[in-house]
Design a protein around this motif. Sequence first.
Motif, short mmCIF file in Angstrom:
data_model
loop_
_atom_site.label_atom_id
_atom_site.label_comp_id
_atom_site.label_asym_id
_atom_site.label_seq_id
_atom_site.Cartn_x
_atom_site.Cartn_y
_atom_site.Cartn_z
N MET A 31 1.31 -1.02 0.39
CA MET A 31 -0.69 -0.18 0.22
C MET A 31 0.95 1.46 -0.36
N PHE A 34 2.55 1.31 -3.33
CA PHE A 34 1.25 1.97 -4.79
C PHE A 34 1.07 3.22 -3.91
N ALA A 35 0.97 3.86 -2.97
CA ALA A 35 0.54 4.54 -2.84
C ALA A 35 1.46 6.03 -3.31
N CYS A 38 1.35 6.23 -7.57
CA CYS A 38 0.15 6.94 -7.81
C CYS A 38 0.37 8.48 -7.54
N VAL A 53 -6.31 7.25 -4.66
CA VAL A 53 -6.38 5.88 -4.56
C VAL A 53 -4.99 6.13 -3.86
N SER A 54 -4.56 7.39 -3.82
CA SER A 54 -3.01 7.35 -2.94
C SER A 54 -3.10 7.62 -1.91
N TRP A 56 -6.15 6.78 0.37
CA TRP A 56 -7.12 5.67 0.14
C TRP A 56 -5.49 4.52 0.85
N ASN A 57 -4.79 4.60 -0.25
CA ASN A 57 -4.07 3.46 0.12
C ASN A 57 -3.17 3.89 1.91
N ALA A 61 -2.62 1.59 5.17
CA ALA A 61 -1.57 1.13 5.55
C ALA A 61 -1.39 1.84 6.88
#
Length: 166
Positions: A31, A34-35, A38, A53-54, A56-57, A61
């Motif tokens: 997460m 990936f954040a 993004c 998206v970032s 929420w990751n 996390a």
Amino acid sequence: MFENLLPPLNDHNLPYADTIHPIVVHFVIAMVLFAFLCDVLGYFTRNEKLYEVSWWNMFFATISIFIAIIFGQIEAGLALAYDAVEPVLNLHTLIGWSLSGILAAITGWRYVIRLRDRKTIPVAYLGTGFFLTCLVLFQVYLGDELVWVYGLHTVPVVEAVKEGIL
């Protein structure tokens, strides 16, 4: 006195089938990385959906890292840590606790950025994300070392420590 209240330890020296910490912590790692990806892609493509998206990751996390730390502390306490492994285990523990605070602070900052303007992100935040990514990758290295080099909670190492070989 309290030994009768605790479940017996298995051949991994754990009260449950196998380690849980690595399972949970892999979600945190994915997460966070990936954040950051993004955020970088969102910055260069100007795609504000990637910022969402970032966010929420990072949010999940931050919650997940505390679950990972709980299991990490339990499993570190049950690990039969011999002399050679202790410095790495101590550093991994210190960085893990530090990461929980750092991640919570960065997520808080990200929340404020999100409240002010969902369409942009400051370059300073990207720099902080890069720092966080490097710290997470170093922590992954230490965790890998604990398992693949020092063999914590692996059956051969547990047996060797119990027999006094290590």
